[in-house]
Design a protein around this motif. Structure first.
Motif, PDB file in Angstrom:
ATOM      1  N   GLY A   1      13.867  14.182   9.548  1.00  0.00           N
ATOM      2  CA  GLY A   1      13.359  14.747   7.765  1.00  0.00           C
ATOM      3  C   GLY A   1      11.823  13.466   7.668  1.00  0.00           C
ATOM      4  N   TYR A   2      11.649  13.017   9.226  1.00  0.00           N
ATOM      5  CA  TYR A   2      10.355  11.939   9.037  1.00  0.00           C
ATOM      6  C   TYR A   2       9.213  12.788   8.672  1.00  0.00           C
ATOM      7  CZ  TYR A   2       6.487   9.033  10.195  1.00  0.00           C
ATOM      8  OH  TYR A   2       5.453   8.532  10.582  1.00  0.00           O
ATOM      9  N   LYS A   3       8.251  13.112   8.009  1.00  0.00           N
ATOM     10  CA  LYS A   3       7.485  14.224   7.846  1.00  0.00           C
ATOM     11  C   LYS A   3       6.371  13.054   8.136  1.00  0.00           C
ATOM     12  CE  LYS A   3      10.440  17.093   5.370  1.00  0.00           C
ATOM     13  NZ  LYS A   3      10.532  17.567   6.119  1.00  0.00           N
ATOM     14  N   GLY A   4       5.872  12.509   8.597  1.00  0.00           N
ATOM     15  CA  GLY A   4       4.934  11.694   8.851  1.00  0.00           C
ATOM     16  C   GLY A   4       3.419  11.569   8.221  1.00  0.00           C
ATOM     17  N   GLN A   5       4.275  11.689   7.048  1.00  0.00           N
ATOM     18  CA  GLN A   5       2.838  11.325   5.652  1.00  0.00           C
ATOM     19  C   GLN A   5       2.767  10.123   5.302  1.00  0.00           C
ATOM     20  OE1 GLN A   5       5.603  12.759   2.019  1.00  0.00           O
ATOM     21  NE2 GLN A   5       4.600  14.458   2.592  1.00  0.00           N
ATOM     22  N   SER A   6       3.594   9.266   5.887  1.00  0.00           N
ATOM     23  CA  SER A   6       3.593   7.663   6.055  1.00  0.00           C
ATOM     24  C   SER A   6       3.017   7.455   8.019  1.00  0.00           C
ATOM     25  CB  SER A   6       3.644   6.308   5.714  1.00  0.00           C
ATOM     26  OG  SER A   6       5.181   6.929   5.903  1.00  0.00           O
ATOM     27  N   SER A   7       2.775   5.705   8.939  1.00  0.00           N
ATOM     28  CA  SER A   7       2.741   6.053   9.874  1.00  0.00           C
ATOM     29  C   SER A   7       4.184   5.586  10.264  1.00  0.00           C
ATOM     30  CB  SER A   7       1.799   5.026  10.199  1.00  0.00           C
ATOM     31  OG  SER A   7       2.417   3.260   9.401  1.00  0.00           O
ATOM     32  N   LEU A   8       4.883   6.166  11.519  1.00  0.00           N
ATOM     33  CA  LEU A   8       6.052   5.419  11.327  1.00  0.00           C
ATOM     34  C   LEU A   8       6.385   3.653  11.358  1.00  0.00           C
ATOM     35  CD1 LEU A   8       8.538   5.938  12.762  1.00  0.00           C
ATOM     36  CD2 LEU A   8       7.717   5.670  15.192  1.00  0.00           C
ATOM     37  N   ARG A   9       5.451   2.770  11.593  1.00  0.00           N
ATOM     38  CA  ARG A   9       5.581   2.089  11.115  1.00  0.00           C
ATOM     39  C   ARG A   9       6.187   1.822   9.864  1.00  0.00           C
ATOM     40  NH1 ARG A   9       1.838  -2.431   9.492  1.00  0.00           N
ATOM     41  NH2 ARG A   9       2.225  -4.524  11.258  1.00  0.00           N
ATOM     42  N   THR A  10       5.491   2.018   9.150  1.00  0.00           N
ATOM     43  CA  THR A  10       5.195   2.192   7.511  1.00  0.00           C
ATOM     44  C   THR A  10       6.433   2.871   7.360  1.00  0.00           C
ATOM     45  OG1 THR A  10       2.938   2.097   7.169  1.00  0.00           O
ATOM     46  CG2 THR A  10       4.356   2.415   5.307  1.00  0.00           C
ATOM     47  N   TRP A  11       7.084   3.592   7.561  1.00  0.00           N
ATOM     48  CA  TRP A  11       8.378   4.338   7.586  1.00  0.00           C
ATOM     49  C   TRP A  11       9.659   3.340   7.781  1.00  0.00           C
ATOM     50  CZ3 TRP A  11      12.096   6.932  10.846  1.00  0.00           C
ATOM     51  CH2 TRP A  11      12.418   7.735   9.809  1.00  0.00           C
ATOM     52  N   LEU A  12       9.155   3.083   8.925  1.00  0.00           N
ATOM     53  CA  LEU A  12      10.434   2.077  10.099  1.00  0.00           C
ATOM     54  C   LEU A  12      10.068   0.389   8.821  1.00  0.00           C
ATOM     55  CD1 LEU A  12       9.943   2.130  13.179  1.00  0.00           C
ATOM     56  CD2 LEU A  12      11.729   3.235  12.634  1.00  0.00           C
ATOM     57  N   TYR A  13       9.632  -0.260   8.263  1.00  0.00           N
ATOM     58  CA  TYR A  13       9.570  -1.207   7.333  1.00  0.00           C
ATOM     59  C   TYR A  13      10.017  -0.868   6.279  1.00  0.00           C
ATOM     60  CZ  TYR A  13       6.656  -4.512   9.612  1.00  0.00           C
ATOM     61  OH  TYR A  13       6.286  -5.904  10.573  1.00  0.00           O
ATOM     62  N   ARG A  14       9.438   0.390   5.580  1.00  0.00           N
ATOM     63  CA  ARG A  14      10.216   1.274   4.310  1.00  0.00           C
ATOM     64  C   ARG A  14      11.639   1.384   4.317  1.00  0.00           C
ATOM     65  NH1 ARG A  14       8.105   6.316   3.007  1.00  0.00           N
ATOM     66  NH2 ARG A  14       6.157   5.048   2.672  1.00  0.00           N
ATOM     67  N   ILE A  15      12.347   1.020   5.679  1.00  0.00           N
ATOM     68  CA  ILE A  15      13.690   1.785   5.807  1.00  0.00           C
ATOM     69  C   ILE A  15      14.517   0.143   6.066  1.00  0.00           C
ATOM     70  CG2 ILE A  15      15.826   2.564   7.495  1.00  0.00           C
ATOM     71  CD1 ILE A  15      13.765   4.479   7.864  1.00  0.00           C
ATOM     72  N   ALA A  16      13.149  -0.823   7.220  1.00  0.00           N
ATOM     73  CA  ALA A  16      14.358  -2.260   7.026  1.00  0.00           C
ATOM     74  C   ALA A  16      14.281  -3.405   5.570  1.00  0.00           C
ATOM     75  CB  ALA A  16      13.180  -2.700   7.650  1.00  0.00           C
ATOM     76  N   THR A  17      13.790  -2.770   4.214  1.00  0.00           N
ATOM     77  CA  THR A  17      13.569  -3.483   3.255  1.00  0.00           C
ATOM     78  C   THR A  17      13.976  -3.219   2.158  1.00  0.00           C
ATOM     79  OG1 THR A  17      10.851  -3.405   3.771  1.00  0.00           O
ATOM     80  CG2 THR A  17      11.986  -4.318   1.509  1.00  0.00           C
ATOM     81  N   ASN A  18      14.750  -1.745   2.557  1.00  0.00           N
ATOM     82  CA  ASN A  18      16.008  -1.995   1.472  1.00  0.00           C
ATOM     83  C   ASN A  18      17.167  -1.299   2.740  1.00  0.00           C
ATOM     84  OD1 ASN A  18      14.661   0.291  -0.448  1.00  0.00           O
ATOM     85  ND2 ASN A  18      13.098   0.776   0.149  1.00  0.00           N
ATOM     86  N   THR A  19      17.255  -1.690   3.075  1.00  0.00           N
ATOM     87  CA  THR A  19      18.589  -1.930   4.394  1.00  0.00           C
ATOM     88  C   THR A  19      18.754  -3.415   3.615  1.00  0.00           C
ATOM     89  OG1 THR A  19      17.955  -0.730   6.430  1.00  0.00           O
ATOM     90  CG2 THR A  19      19.564  -2.740   6.694  1.00  0.00           C
ATOM     91  N   CYS A  20      17.408  -4.930   4.080  1.00  0.00           N
ATOM     92  CA  CYS A  20      17.510  -5.811   3.509  1.00  0.00           C
ATOM     93  C   CYS A  20      18.025  -6.066   2.062  1.00  0.00           C
ATOM     94  CB  CYS A  20      16.919  -6.894   3.747  1.00  0.00           C
ATOM     95  SG  CYS A  20      16.474  -7.082   5.696  1.00  0.00           S
ATOM     96  N   LEU A  21      17.387  -5.165   1.426  1.00  0.00           N
ATOM     97  CA  LEU A  21      18.128  -5.196  -0.386  1.00  0.00           C
ATOM     98  C   LEU A  21      19.723  -4.640   0.242  1.00  0.00           C
ATOM     99  CD1 LEU A  21      14.581  -3.807  -1.077  1.00  0.00           C
ATOM    100  CD2 LEU A  21      15.277  -6.469  -1.647  1.00  0.00           C
ATOM    101  N   THR A  22      19.828  -3.659   0.556  1.00  0.00           N
ATOM    102  CA  THR A  22      21.473  -3.670   0.426  1.00  0.00           C
ATOM    103  C   THR A  22      22.148  -4.812   1.161  1.00  0.00           C
ATOM    104  OG1 THR A  22      20.436  -1.211   0.522  1.00  0.00           O
ATOM    105  CG2 THR A  22      23.423  -1.873   1.122  1.00  0.00           C
ATOM    106  N   ALA A  23      21.339  -5.348   1.803  1.00  0.00           N
ATOM    107  CA  ALA A  23      22.385  -6.293   2.511  1.00  0.00           C
ATOM    108  C   ALA A  23      22.725  -7.939   1.452  1.00  0.00           C
ATOM    109  CB  ALA A  23      22.704  -6.760   3.948  1.00  0.00           C
ATOM    110  N   LEU A  24      21.485  -7.713   1.167  1.00  0.00           N
ATOM    111  CA  LEU A  24      21.696  -9.082   0.002  1.00  0.00           C
ATOM    112  C   LEU A  24      22.332  -8.820  -1.796  1.00  0.00           C
ATOM    113  CD1 LEU A  24      17.704  -9.878   0.820  1.00  0.00           C
ATOM    114  CD2 LEU A  24      20.070 -11.887   1.460  1.00  0.00           C
ATOM    115  N   GLU A  25      22.453  -8.140  -1.628  1.00  0.00           N
ATOM    116  CA  GLU A  25      23.812  -8.007  -2.761  1.00  0.00           C
ATOM    117  C   GLU A  25      24.596  -8.638  -2.755  1.00  0.00           C
ATOM    118  OE1 GLU A  25      23.746  -4.194  -3.291  1.00  0.00           O
ATOM    119  OE2 GLU A  25      22.470  -3.387  -3.839  1.00  0.00           O
TER     120      GLU A  25
END
Length: 324
Positions: A53-77
């Protein structure tokens, strides 16, 4: 089968070059190398599942950072922050007092420079050094998880407010408000590292040689001479922290189990972009075994801060042997 073996090879070919910088990002968020590695693995799993579902609207790097950030936010709850002893809010301790161990606290952990990238590439290490200093990561722990995410994305990764808002599914106004409060909190905590010197300078190399020699000869007077007037010594999981060369010298002279010259040996390494040493203590059978990992702040006027970690699992992560 490992997680990587389960992931599609085409996806890994594209995503794997970002693994180390994602590890640094997750470490800033989590304050633990163990937790950071877990979140990078979770990031790769989530990214692989959503790759179609990755549409390439942002760079792969940005997309991965977005996922990583939200993964950490979930883990920190629901998790408490990871402090150092200086972050517990208590005044400096008297070195004559008993040492109090607090193993119930999830303490901040260091990260090996070798985990962050090519230590022989100055461009890589300068970027990493500036963003993973131990004092900075400790200061980040005082922020809420979302404040931490916004500050890192804006001030470390230099994302635009609109990009952060999209990543966190919020508004630009909310991002700017979180950033303002986060910066104010960081400024209040005040991790000052502007006067740290590069470990490669001749003055720093001499200071580090003197540090090793003073400990290996167990010369407390020489150790005291290496510290700045306001120097701090702390050593999780013990809750106390000590300020000033005299207090540090008294602590080492009275609480250290060394039985004389030669009892301690030090091996150099690097943590959080800072000089570090694995310290080995001679035991009754004559073998030097892993005892502490020292992470140093080195300034032009001397050593201003030493954090000693007693977590012996760190030695393997730093490529250090368990005994000499």
């Amino acid at each position: 089968m490992t997680v990587d073996q389960a992931l599609d090879s085409d996806f890994l070919t594209l995503a794997d070059p970002y693994r180390r910088e994602l590890l640094a990002h997750c470490y800033r968020m989590m304050g633990s190398i163990h937790d950071a590695e877990d979140q990078v693995q979770e990031t790769f799993i989530r990214a692989w599942r959503g790759f179609d579902g990755y549409k390439g609207q942002s760079s792969l790097r940005t997309w991965l950072y977005r996922i990583a950030t939200n993964t950490c936010l979930t883990a920190l709850e629901g998790r408490s922050r990871r402090p150092l002893p200086t972050g517990l809010g208590a005044p400096s301790s008297d070195p004559a007092d008993d040492l109090i161990e607090r193993n119930e606290i999830a303490w901040l952990e260091p990260i090996a420079d070798s985990a962050l990238g090519d230590v022989n590439d100055p461009a890589v290490m300068v970027v990493n050094r500036d963003s993973v200093r131990l004092a900075l990561v400790a200061a980040l722990q005082h922020l809420s998880a979302r404040q931490r995410a916004v500050l890192v994305l804006r001030d470390v990764l230099q994302w635009k407010a609109s990009e952060v808002a999209e990543a966190l599914d919020t508004t630009t106004t909310a991002v700017n408000s979180l950033l303002q409060r986060a910066r104010a909190q960081i400024n209040h905590i005040g991790p000052t590292e502007d006067d740290l010197v590069e470990p490669s300078t001749e003055a720093a190399r001499k200071l580090l040689r003197d540090y090793v020699h003073s400990f290996e000869s167990y010369d407390v007077e020489a150790i005291v001479e290496l510290f700045t007037r306001e120097a701090i010594w702390e050593m999780p999981p013990f809750e106390g922290w000590y300020q000033g060369p005299e207090a540090i010298g008294q602590l080492i002279g009275t609480k250290c189990p060394a039985d004389g010259p030669g009892a301690m040996r030090l091996l150099p390494t690097a943590a959080n972009g800072q000089p570090a040493f694995g310290l080995y203590m001679r035991e009754p059978d004559g073998v030097h075994r892993a005892f502490q990992l020292h992470v140093l702040d080195v300034t032009e006027s001397g050593i201003s801060h030493v954090t000693c970690f007693f977590d012996l699992s760190l030695f393997a992560r730093f490529g250090l042997p368990a005994e000499l």
